[in-house]
Write an enzyme that holds these catalytic residues in place. Structure first.
Site, PDB file in Angstrom:
ATOM      1  N   ARG A   1       0.864  -1.185   0.000  1.00 20.36           N
ATOM      2  CA  ARG A   1       0.000   0.000   0.000  1.00 20.36           C
ATOM      3  C   ARG A   1       0.898   1.231   0.000  1.00 20.36           C
ATOM      4  NH1 ARG A   1       1.816   1.769   3.841  1.00 20.36           N
ATOM      5  NH2 ARG A   1       0.733   3.749   3.562  1.00 20.36           N
TER       6      ARG A   1
ATOM      7  N   ALA B   1       1.113   5.196  -2.112  1.00 20.74           N
ATOM      8  CA  ALA B   1       1.060   5.557  -3.529  1.00 20.74           C
ATOM      9  C   ALA B   1       2.268   5.059  -4.336  1.00 20.74           C
ATOM     10  CB  ALA B   1       0.935   7.072  -3.648  1.00 20.74           C
TER      11      ALA B   1
ATOM     12  N   GLN C   1      -2.462   2.829   9.908  1.00 21.07           N
ATOM     13  CA  GLN C   1      -1.152   2.819   9.241  1.00 21.07           C
ATOM     14  C   GLN C   1      -0.103   3.613  10.024  1.00 21.07           C
ATOM     15  OE1 GLN C   1      -4.053   3.389   7.673  1.00 21.07           O
ATOM     16  NE2 GLN C   1      -4.023   2.750   5.537  1.00 21.07           N
TER      17      GLN C   1
ATOM     18  N   ASP D   1      -1.683  11.008  -2.176  1.00 20.20           N
ATOM     19  CA  ASP D   1      -2.012   9.926  -3.110  1.00 20.20           C
ATOM     20  C   ASP D   1      -2.306  10.459  -4.501  1.00 20.20           C
ATOM     21  OD1 ASP D   1      -2.326   7.319  -1.351  1.00 20.20           O
ATOM     22  OD2 ASP D   1      -2.996   9.040  -0.195  1.00 20.20           O
TER      23      ASP D   1
ATOM     24  N   ASN E   1      -5.227  12.723   0.235  1.00 22.29           N
ATOM     25  CA  ASN E   1      -4.392  11.894   1.123  1.00 22.29           C
ATOM     26  C   ASN E   1      -5.320  11.166   2.082  1.00 22.29           C
ATOM     27  OD1 ASN E   1      -1.680  11.094   1.898  1.00 22.29           O
ATOM     28  ND2 ASN E   1      -2.044  12.180   3.814  1.00 22.29           N
ATOM     29  N   LYS E   2      -4.737  10.348   2.922  1.00 25.97           N
ATOM     30  CA  LYS E   2      -5.509   9.513   3.838  1.00 25.97           C
ATOM     31  C   LYS E   2      -6.573  10.310   4.580  1.00 25.97           C
ATOM     32  CE  LYS E   2      -5.330   5.989   4.235  1.00 25.97           C
ATOM     33  NZ  LYS E   2      -6.268   5.130   3.494  1.00 25.97           N
TER      34      LYS E   2
END
Ligand code: MRU
Length: 358
Positions: free
Chosen positions: A52, A54, A201, A242, A252-253
């Site tokens: 995982r 990008a 994460q 990302d 992004n996250k």
């Protein structure tokens, strides 16, 4: 980056027909390297998040195309295999970028040359990713040096969200590259690590990485950042990305946007680190135009961890009858981003500045 003293990349091709990855589903409880031997196995590894981040999924898909070059017997088959990789995850643009780059070099070439061309291109994609992240470290180090110079003898506190570390790329990481560079340069640095629900994460991967490198850090619940900023305990935020649009909007996250709002309100610089493979030059207005992946609800309803003896467990944390929603990413508008840290320098998040630099 080193794991217990041995240098690893996150993905590599040890021999023809085999892609080797670090299985991120098992970290930090176990460090396991696994082999992927077909495009279907690569697609599954990306979809299931064995790999995982990008840059890492881009490089893995690049190697996946080296397997596609072995499996395909026609251009139509090659394109179908490419499509099966692209469909695995929608938001991080590095994935489609790497697959399309492979298709571009293979198109119109004789079939018997595909294997060697695709392997070479996959290695180039991975090498470029590692080199770009190393350069992001050089660029970001200058920013951290400036902040350190303003508070001599004191620790520089960085807040980061999710894992944009070396596990999310081929090596070094994007958000972590300046942190590693600063630590290695002897700057006193400390990292606030957002745990990053639902998949954790930050707590699982970023904390593990930083510990491997010996960087002082503290894991915090996702909602803590605003409080720390109000009390002067965050000097700068650095996140990964990302996908970044032509005008500098950042996907992004999930949760990144809220950190950017808190940073703006508290005058804390908010930087986003990315290699140029994460730009999507075809779009502006990220809120409208970036597809946001929605992942399975079980990431919200269940959590993984270990008991006091280190045995892994999977536990439900939401009542079985309650529905959940799981948006994996959000978009931070460019106006909230202080600057983008790229391999080509630190660039304001505006269309004009990006066009000038790239
Ligand atoms: O869903 P993931 O874990 O693949 O999410 C991607 C990320 O790790 C983050 O959004 C990260 O900050 C950017 S990827 C370098």
């Amino acid at each position: 980056m080193k794991v217990n003293g041995t240098h690893y990349r996150t993905v590599w091709m040890p021999e023809r027909g085999i892609v080797r990855i670090i299985d991120q589903r098992r970290l930090p409880w176990a460090f396991e390297v696994i082999n992927l031997k077909s495009v279907a196995e690569v697609a599954h590894a990306i979809r299931d998040m064995a790999v995982r981040g990008a840059g890492c999924i881009g490089a893995t898909a690049g190697y996946g195309m080296a397997l596609a070059a072995i499996e395909a017997q026609s251009e139509a088959q090659l394109v179908a295999l490419a499509q099966s990789l692209i469909e695995t995850r929608p938001t991080a643009v590095n994935l489609a970028w790497a697959v399309n780059r492979q298709l571009n070099v293979l198109r119109n070439q004789p079939l018997e040359t595909w294997q060697s061309i695709a392997k070479r291109e996959a290695e180039a994609i991975a090498d470029e990713d590692a080199a770009a992240c190393a350069q992001i470290g050089v660029q970001g180090l200058q920013l951290i040096r400036q902040i350190a110079a303003q508070k001599p003898g004191e620790v520089v506190n960085v807040l980061t969200h999710c894992n944009a570390g070396w596990l999310a790329f081929v090596d070094h990481g994007s958000a972590t590259a300046p942190i590693y560079a600063a630590h290695d340069a002897g700057i006193q640095i400390h990292v606030w690590v957002d745990e990053t629900r639902p998949r954790n994460q930050g707590a699982r991967l970023t904390a593990w990485e930083l510990a491997q490198h010996g960087v002082p850090h503290t894991v915090i619940a996702d909602n803590t950042g605003g409080h720390l900023m109000q009390h002067g305990q965050v000097d700068l935020v650095i996140t990964g990305a990302d996908r970044v649009t032509r005008n500098g909007d950042v996907a992004n996250k999930i949760g990144t946007y809220l950190k950017a709002l808190a940073a703006k309100d508290n005058g804390v610089p908010f930087y986003v680190a990315l290699p140029s493979s994460t730009f999507d030059w075809s779009i502006t207005d990220g809120v409208k135009n970036i597809p946001i992946e929605q992942r399975g609800g079980e990431e919200v309803t269940w959590m993984e961890g270990t008991d006091a003896n280190g045995a892994p467990h999977h536990v439900r944390v939401v009542p079985a009858a309650s529905p959940v929603a799981n948006y994996a990413f959000d978009v931070t508008p460019a106006r909230l981003v202080t600057a983008l840290i790229t391999e080509k320098g630190v660039v304001p998040a505006t269309e004009a500045a990006l066009a000038g630099r790239f």
